[in-house]
Design a protein around this motif. Structure first.
Motif, short mmCIF file in Angstrom:
data_model
loop_
_atom_site.label_atom_id
_atom_site.label_comp_id
_atom_site.label_asym_id
_atom_site.label_seq_id
_atom_site.Cartn_x
_atom_site.Cartn_y
_atom_site.Cartn_z
N ASP A 198 -25.43 -6.81 -30.94
CA ASP A 198 -24.03 -7.24 -30.88
C ASP A 198 -23.74 -7.99 -29.59
O ASP A 198 -23.01 -8.99 -29.58
N ALA A 199 -24.29 -7.51 -28.47
CA ALA A 199 -24.08 -8.19 -27.19
C ALA A 199 -24.65 -9.60 -27.22
O ALA A 199 -24.02 -10.55 -26.73
N ILE A 200 -25.81 -9.76 -27.82
CA ILE A 200 -26.43 -11.08 -27.92
C ILE A 200 -25.57 -12.01 -28.77
O ILE A 200 -25.29 -13.17 -28.39
N ARG A 201 -25.12 -11.51 -29.92
CA ARG A 201 -24.32 -12.35 -30.82
C ARG A 201 -22.98 -12.73 -30.20
O ARG A 201 -22.48 -13.84 -30.43
N ARG A 202 -22.39 -11.82 -29.45
CA ARG A 202 -21.10 -12.13 -28.81
C ARG A 202 -21.21 -13.31 -27.85
O ARG A 202 -20.22 -14.00 -27.58
N HIS A 203 -22.40 -13.55 -27.35
CA HIS A 203 -22.59 -14.64 -26.40
C HIS A 203 -23.25 -15.86 -27.05
O HIS A 203 -23.77 -16.73 -26.35
N GLY A 204 -23.23 -15.90 -28.37
CA GLY A 204 -23.66 -17.10 -29.08
C GLY A 204 -25.15 -17.32 -29.16
O GLY A 204 -25.60 -18.43 -29.45
N LEU A 205 -25.94 -16.27 -28.95
CA LEU A 205 -27.39 -16.41 -29.01
C LEU A 205 -27.92 -15.68 -30.25
O LEU A 205 -27.19 -14.93 -30.91
N ARG A 206 -29.18 -15.90 -30.57
CA ARG A 206 -29.78 -15.33 -31.79
C ARG A 206 -30.27 -13.92 -31.55
O ARG A 206 -31.10 -13.67 -30.67
N ALA A 207 -29.77 -12.98 -32.30
CA ALA A 207 -30.19 -11.57 -32.20
C ALA A 207 -31.21 -11.26 -33.29
O ALA A 207 -31.19 -11.86 -34.36
N PRO A 208 -32.10 -10.31 -33.03
CA PRO A 208 -33.07 -9.92 -34.07
C PRO A 208 -32.35 -9.31 -35.27
O PRO A 208 -31.30 -8.69 -35.14
N THR A 209 -32.94 -9.48 -36.44
CA THR A 209 -32.42 -8.84 -37.64
C THR A 209 -32.61 -7.33 -37.51
O THR A 209 -33.70 -6.87 -37.19
N PRO A 210 -31.56 -6.53 -37.72
CA PRO A 210 -31.71 -5.07 -37.62
C PRO A 210 -32.83 -4.56 -38.53
O PRO A 210 -33.03 -5.08 -39.63
N PHE A 211 -33.51 -3.54 -38.07
CA PHE A 211 -34.67 -3.01 -38.77
C PHE A 211 -34.35 -2.64 -40.22
O PHE A 211 -35.12 -2.96 -41.14
N LEU A 212 -33.23 -1.94 -40.44
CA LEU A 212 -32.92 -1.48 -41.79
C LEU A 212 -32.67 -2.64 -42.75
O LEU A 212 -32.92 -2.52 -43.95
N GLU A 213 -32.19 -3.76 -42.24
CA GLU A 213 -32.03 -4.96 -43.07
C GLU A 213 -33.38 -5.61 -43.31
O GLU A 213 -33.67 -6.08 -44.42
N MET A 214 -34.21 -5.66 -42.28
CA MET A 214 -35.53 -6.26 -42.42
C MET A 214 -36.39 -5.47 -43.41
O MET A 214 -37.16 -6.05 -44.18
#
Length: 438
Positions: A305-321
């Protein structure tokens, strides 16, 4: 031959205060943090930096070449360090992990003890780091507070690796992303030494600050080939194991994406409950594993969430992957990296990293099945997938490996050029009266 009366020495609790403990280097970012954490726990540890082709040759003196390549490298790195004269062999110990599953890595510790004896260093004890009850009398203990700190190191390592890799190819000031990464490694280690940076709130504050710093880097987002790296966990991360693959891809002008180490931790936890569901067992164990997985998912979401709030690409959460592996490979395939390796490739493809290097030790059966063996099926589902499997072993030359990767990159660059030309062709066919500022 080993003397039948020889009994390998155990690492005892008393050795904690006066023994230097050597650790093989797998994931440089993560292990630089883990080293500080273990030092704060009173262990005098050192992550080894010995590198070069001589490591594998040293390993071959004591381990059969049919054995897993990571075992050759880990044992070769240990023996090379012990022979260097840098350490007092009567007050030096080695620390190695054991998975406890069907992977041959569970046998590394026995191969290492045999190698030490053959090398005339039989007095050097080997400590086991494992979660499966192996080596129960080891003096190296994993307490809950220590595990909490280790989790923090894994989270910070994943976040820094993710942010560095997606900014380093685009920084206006060369080396700025690497310098910022080192700054944060030093800052986090300083916090660990003061007993800080581990609680949920402290992690959240650090995640926000780290993401803000990387988002503030001046970038020039020129088109670059995006390459994902997957494979056996040691070869995927270790520069020694993959012949400095990340550096090579960076020299080729690529943006590299390595799935995080936390995903493997979550995979190991998830497999506990999957085993109960597929084959039977204690529902309590499954419930406990699901509870741990939920906690880890919350921690992962926090830095994502912190990464996304700053407009950068965050890893896909494990449970979604994990869902991406459904219908491609069974969740019962859990030797080595198992279904996780397939899921990581699917996740990379669906997030724009369809060019993938699948690193695998030659002869690693689980990874040949869940890695190389799944490539055709992934291509059938994702036609854009451009995957090349690369085998790593003592007889594989770096030149041949890099030439194979260059062939994959040639296809990737051609596709990238075609995508870049497509908008220009579209604009050329616009009618004369089109508003060019629209």
């Amino acid at each position: 031959m080993i003397d039948k009366n020889y009994v390998p020495p155990k690492f005892t609790k008393e050795m904690k205060s006066n023994y230097k403990i050597l650790i093989p280097n797998m994931a440089p970012l993560h292990f630089s943090l883990l080293q500080s954490i273990l030092q704060d726990e009173g262990y005098n540890v050192e992550v080894l930096q010995d590198d070069g082709p001589g490591i594998a040759q040293e390993g071959l003196k004591y381990v059969h070449n049919d054995t897993c390549y990571p075992a050759l490298l880990v044992i070769g790195q240990f023996i090379t360090a012990l022979k260097s004269g840098r350490y007092d062999l009567d007050h030096t110990a080695l620390l190695i992990t054991q998975t406890g599953g069907g992977c041959r890595a569970s046998n590394y510790i026995h191969l290492l003890r045999k190698a030490l004896y053959k090398a005339g260093m039989g007095q050097v004890p080997v400590a086991s780091l494992n979660f499966s009850g192996l080596e129960k009398d080891s003096g190296f203990s994993l307490t809950l507070p220590l595990l909490h700190k280790v989790l923090a190191a894994v989270l910070y390592g994943d976040m820094l690796m993710c942010l560095r890799n997606q900014t380093a190819p685009y920084v206006v000031q060369p080396g700025a992303a690497d310098a910022l990464t080192k700054t944060w490694i030093d800052r986090l280690n300083g916090q660990f030494h003061q007993g800080q940076g581990v609680s949920r709130k402290q992690r959240k504050d650090n995640f926000e600050a780290i993401a803000a710093d990387f988002a503030a880097l001046e970038l020039n987002r020129v088109p670059r080939v995006k390459v994902g790296v997957v494979g056996e966990i040691y070869v995927k991360y270790s520069p020694l194991g993959n012949n400095h693959l990340e550096e090579f891809l960076a020299s080729e002008g690529c943006e590299v994406n390595l799935p995080g180490l936390l995903g493997f931790v979550q995979y190991c936890v998830a497999n506990t409950s999957e085993t109960v569901r597929l084959y039977g067992g204690s529902p309590i164990e499954a419930w406990a594993a699901d509870a741990i997985l939920k906690y880890l998912d919350g921690a992962e979401q926090q830095f994502g969430d912190a990464i996304r709030r700053h407009g950068l690409r965050a890893p896909t959460p494990f449970l979604e992957m994990k869902k991406l592996a459904a219908g491609i490979i069974s969740y019962g395939n859990k030797m080595g990296e198992g279904w996780l390796l397939t899921a990581e490739m699917a996740e990379l493809i669906t997030t724009g990293f369809e060019n993938i290097v699948c690193t695998q030790p030659f002869g690693c059966l689980p990874n040949h099945i869940s890695g190389k063996g799944m490539i055709n099926k992934l291509r059938a589902i994702y036609p854009q997938a451009n995957i090349t499997p690369i085998d790593y072993d003592p007889s594989a030359t770096r030149v041949n490996q890099e030439n194979r990767i260059k062939l994959m990159l040639a296809v990737a660059r051609e596709r990238l050029d075609n995508r870049e030309q497509a908008p220009a062709a579209h604009s050329f066919t616009q009618p004369p009266h089109a508003d060019i500022h629209a």
